[in-house]
Design a protein around this motif. Structure first.
Motif, PDB file in Angstrom:
ATOM      1  N   VAL A  84      12.639  37.388   6.323  1.00 29.90           N
ATOM      2  CA  VAL A  84      12.208  38.690   6.321  1.00 29.90           C
ATOM      3  C   VAL A  84      13.312  39.520   7.340  1.00 29.90           C
ATOM      4  N   HIS A  85      13.782  40.736   6.984  1.00 31.00           N
ATOM      5  CA  HIS A  85      14.729  41.381   7.542  1.00 31.00           C
ATOM      6  C   HIS A  85      14.082  42.748   8.249  1.00 31.00           C
ATOM      7  N   LEU A  86      14.147  42.672   9.551  1.00 33.86           N
ATOM      8  CA  LEU A  86      13.470  43.923  10.300  1.00 33.86           C
ATOM      9  C   LEU A  86      14.578  44.862  10.788  1.00 33.86           C
ATOM     10  N   ASP A  87      14.016  46.250  10.737  1.00 35.43           N
ATOM     11  CA  ASP A  87      14.966  47.248  11.267  1.00 35.43           C
ATOM     12  C   ASP A  87      14.364  47.437  12.788  1.00 35.43           C
ATOM     13  N   GLU A  88      15.271  48.642  13.326  1.00 34.26           N
ATOM     14  CA  GLU A  88      14.939  48.823  14.897  1.00 34.26           C
ATOM     15  C   GLU A  88      13.391  48.867  15.067  1.00 34.26           C
ATOM     16  N   GLN A  89      12.720  49.633  13.969  1.00 32.17           N
ATOM     17  CA  GLN A  89      11.266  49.941  14.390  1.00 32.17           C
ATOM     18  C   GLN A  89      10.467  48.637  13.978  1.00 32.17           C
ATOM     19  N   GLY A  90      11.133  47.514  13.667  1.00 33.65           N
ATOM     20  CA  GLY A  90      10.204  46.265  13.338  1.00 33.65           C
ATOM     21  C   GLY A  90       9.616  46.205  11.745  1.00 33.65           C
ATOM     22  N   GLU A  91      10.231  46.994  11.052  1.00 31.35           N
ATOM     23  CA  GLU A  91       9.790  47.249   9.679  1.00 31.35           C
ATOM     24  C   GLU A  91      10.587  46.411   8.681  1.00 31.35           C
ATOM     25  N   PRO A  92      10.268  45.853   7.667  1.00 30.66           N
ATOM     26  CA  PRO A  92      11.072  45.192   6.563  1.00 30.66           C
ATOM     27  C   PRO A  92      11.962  46.051   6.004  1.00 30.66           C
ATOM     28  N   VAL A  93      13.452  46.037   5.848  1.00 31.93           N
ATOM     29  CA  VAL A  93      14.227  46.702   5.341  1.00 31.93           C
ATOM     30  C   VAL A  93      14.838  46.185   4.060  1.00 31.93           C
ATOM     31  N   THR A  94      14.177  44.998   3.665  1.00 29.90           N
ATOM     32  CA  THR A  94      14.554  44.505   2.231  1.00 29.90           C
ATOM     33  C   THR A  94      13.015  43.922   1.805  1.00 29.90           C
ATOM     34  N   PRO A  95      13.208  43.582   0.357  1.00 32.48           N
ATOM     35  CA  PRO A  95      12.092  42.665  -0.146  1.00 32.48           C
ATOM     36  C   PRO A  95      11.982  41.381   0.584  1.00 32.48           C
ATOM     37  N   LEU A  96      11.153  40.527   0.329  1.00 36.95           N
ATOM     38  CA  LEU A  96      11.238  39.119   0.406  1.00 36.95           C
ATOM     39  C   LEU A  96      12.004  38.387  -0.413  1.00 36.95           C
ATOM     40  N   TYR A  97      13.164  37.973  -0.456  1.00 34.68           N
ATOM     41  CA  TYR A  97      13.955  37.634  -1.574  1.00 34.68           C
ATOM     42  C   TYR A  97      13.356  36.240  -2.009  1.00 34.68           C
ATOM     43  N   ASN A  98      13.189  36.022  -3.172  1.00 37.18           N
ATOM     44  CA  ASN A  98      13.104  34.735  -3.785  1.00 37.18           C
ATOM     45  C   ASN A  98      14.147  33.667  -3.594  1.00 37.18           C
ATOM     46  N   TYR A  99      14.046  32.397  -3.183  1.00 35.20           N
ATOM     47  CA  TYR A  99      14.982  31.494  -2.793  1.00 35.20           C
ATOM     48  C   TYR A  99      15.451  31.024  -4.178  1.00 35.20           C
ATOM     49  N   THR A 100      14.931  31.361  -5.374  1.00 35.19           N
ATOM     50  CA  THR A 100      15.398  30.872  -6.801  1.00 35.19           C
ATOM     51  C   THR A 100      16.282  31.839  -7.231  1.00 35.19           C
ATOM     52  N   LYS A 101      16.314  33.216  -6.732  1.00 34.69           N
ATOM     53  CA  LYS A 101      17.482  34.302  -6.835  1.00 34.69           C
ATOM     54  C   LYS A 101      18.888  33.740  -7.091  1.00 34.69           C
ATOM     55  N   PRO A 102      19.563  33.848  -8.241  1.00 38.31           N
ATOM     56  CA  PRO A 102      20.916  33.196  -8.250  1.00 38.31           C
ATOM     57  C   PRO A 102      22.016  34.055  -7.403  1.00 38.31           C
ATOM     58  N   LEU A 103      22.731  33.287  -6.844  1.00 36.11           N
ATOM     59  CA  LEU A 103      24.040  33.978  -6.222  1.00 36.11           C
ATOM     60  C   LEU A 103      25.367  34.118  -7.053  1.00 36.11           C
ATOM     61  N   GLU A 104      26.177  34.917  -7.047  1.00 39.35           N
ATOM     62  CA  GLU A 104      27.326  34.797  -7.964  1.00 39.35           C
ATOM     63  C   GLU A 104      28.197  33.648  -7.480  1.00 39.35           C
ATOM     64  N   GLN A 105      28.794  32.872  -8.135  1.00 33.28           N
ATOM     65  CA  GLN A 105      29.594  31.756  -7.961  1.00 33.28           C
ATOM     66  C   GLN A 105      30.855  32.115  -7.186  1.00 33.28           C
ATOM     67  N   GLU A 106      31.402  33.549  -7.397  1.00 40.86           N
ATOM     68  CA  GLU A 106      32.496  33.719  -6.552  1.00 40.86           C
ATOM     69  C   GLU A 106      31.983  33.961  -5.237  1.00 40.86           C
ATOM     70  N   LEU A 107      30.859  34.481  -4.844  1.00 41.25           N
ATOM     71  CA  LEU A 107      30.496  34.543  -3.458  1.00 41.25           C
ATOM     72  C   LEU A 107      30.526  33.244  -2.889  1.00 41.25           C
ATOM     73  N   ILE A 108      29.920  32.430  -3.559  1.00 41.72           N
ATOM     74  CA  ILE A 108      29.638  31.054  -2.939  1.00 41.72           C
ATOM     75  C   ILE A 108      31.098  30.391  -2.569  1.00 41.72           C
TER      76      ILE A 108
END
Length: 457
Positions: A84-108
């Motif tokens: 969970v990624h928090l901003d300066e105010q302690g609020e989430p700045v992204t969704p809680l990403y699913n660990y099954t979400k695929p990543l681009e092979q190029e990034l890996i």
């Protein structure tokens, strides 16, 4: 005043659970909740974080008002590989990403070109390449794929620590969450891997504390000890580590079957990815050598196919006991007959064949083949460690053929089964307790049973 209890939120991918335990770690209350997934900013399924946070606070607030219970402590266990990624105010700045979400092979590929080679990196971090399941890769992905979002992050908290943060407002990191195949930790240096510092990720990772840490707070007018959270696999292992004095392996069975060795020394083998080996971490920072096998997923698929093929009710497999005569007949001229759907890297026929006349015989064949594979993962986890005890918990403790074959093929190990329905929740309660567990704790709380194998010739 009501009964003194410790509260635990145990957050799984599917079920969200809340427990109250008394001073003897006996469950006195439980509640379950499920939330429908929402979509993240890319349209991929994600945890409903706002609904989860609201439920945590409203349920706990209601229990605090109860005259039946006096809550003196609260802790949290949860699945890992999730930030969970928090901003300066302690609020989430992204969704809680699913660990099954695929990543681009190029990034890996880009990551390993900088910080590899992959084989050495996997050994050092205990984290074979698993995409977003290596939660550190989520930070790398955000930095390079969503840089404007990344710039807003003040702190990144693993999910167990975020659950604690909801109640304390104090951002912390914790060893068991860092150490669960995140690709963040260098097990040889016993510190974050070099890449974490070179990419500046250490600046958004809060100070590290032990899972035994607690914060004494006045919460809604009540003095409560609040834990910092713990990764669920490490939590489930904790009662065993605290109460068993001799080295042991724990085989935790379910959709995944995970062989856990908390007594392993040294780094993972060079072929860690091929053998399914990863690292988890004990609460004191020591590695747990683990080997994962997709046992339950494959089992459920094959049993369904067998039930259709032999035209028997889908629950028939639950009624079959080990039969020595059937076993002896199958292994006399043994040939594998099952083509695996979910067991990657396992050798098997191209297509499943059904040479047996009955469901019972075919089912024995299935279990023989599955246990043959399972054994390799147990032995991979065991390595050179001198271990003579094997504890089995989870769904397959109700499968007599599975247990019989395990004990037959591991004659030098004493096999015990445990009824561990409370799992990680009980471990989370123990983590922040000052109570020392004695040798009889498992027998009292986990219904430990000795397994005496049949003599198979």
């Amino acid at each position: 005043m009501g009964k003194e209890v410790t509260a635990v939120f145990d957050i799984g991918k599917t079920n969200k659970k809340f427990f109250l335990f008394d001073k003897d770690f006996q469950e006195v209350h439980r509640e379950y909740k499920k939330f429908k997934e929402i979509e993240d900013d890319d349209g991929y399924p994600a945890e409903n974080l706002p609904a989860l946070q609201k439920w945590l606070k409203s349920l706990f607030g209601a229990i605090l008002k109860s005259e039946k219970y006096n809550i003196t402590a609260i802790n949290f266990s949860s699945y890992g590989a999730s930030f969970v990624h928090l901003d300066e105010q302690g609020e989430p700045v992204t969704p809680l990403y699913n660990y099954t979400k695929p990543l681009e092979q190029e990034l890996i590929d880009d990551f390993y070109s900088k910080y590899g080679p992959e084989q050495i990196f996997s050994r050092t971090t205990g984290s074979p390449d698993s995409g977003m399941l290596n939660s550190g890769m989520q930070l790398y992905w955000l930095k390079y794929e969503k840089p404007e979002v990344f710039k807003k992050i003040k702190y990144s908290l693993h999910l167990p620590q975020y659950l604690s943060y909801v109640f304390t407002g104090i951002p912390l990191s914790e060893y068991t969450s860092i150490g669960c195949h995140t690709a963040l930790w260098d097990y040889e240096k016993k510190d974050y891997h070099d890449w974490v510092y070179r990419e500046g990720m250490d600046k958004i990772l809060p100070p590290i504390v032990s899972a035994e840490t607690s914060i004494n707070m006045n919460y809604n007018g009540k003095h409560i000890k609040i834990g910092v959270g713990i990764h669920d696999s490490s939590a489930a292992l904790l009662p065993y580590v605290r109460s068993i004095k001799k080295p042991f392996l724990l085989l935790s069975t379910g959709t995944w079957s995970i062989a856990l060795n908390p007594f392993a020394e040294g780094a993972l083998p060079n072929d860690a990815a091929a053998t399914g080996c990863i690292n988890y971490m004990r609460i004191n920072g020591k590695p747990i050598k683990a080997s994962r096998f997709f046992l339950g997923k494959e089992y459920n698929h094959q049993v369904m196919e067998l039930s259709k093929r032999y035209k028997v009710p889908s629950e028939t497999h639950r009624t079959i006991d080990f039969d020595i005569e059937i076993y002896s007949e199958i292994i006399k001229d043994f040939e594998p007959t099952f083509s695996w759907k979910f067991l990657e890297g396992e050798s098997c026929p191209v297509k499943t064949t059904y040479p047996h006349k009955s469901f019972e015989v075919a089912y024995h064949q299935l279990m023989i083949e599955l246990v043959k594979s399972q054994l390799r993962y147990i032995l991979n986890s065991k390595g050179n460690t001198k271990i003579t005890r094997l504890y089995v918990d989870g769904g397959f403790t109700d499968n007599p053929i599975f247990l019989e074959l395990l004990s037959h093929h591991l004659p030098a190990m004493k096999l015990r089964t445990t009824d561990n329905s409370l799992g990680s929740a009980l471990g989370a309660a123990i983590a922040i307790s000052d109570t020392e567990l004695d040798a009889k704790f498992l027998k009292r709380n986990y219904s430990v049973k000795k397994h005496v194998p049949l003599i198979v010739t």
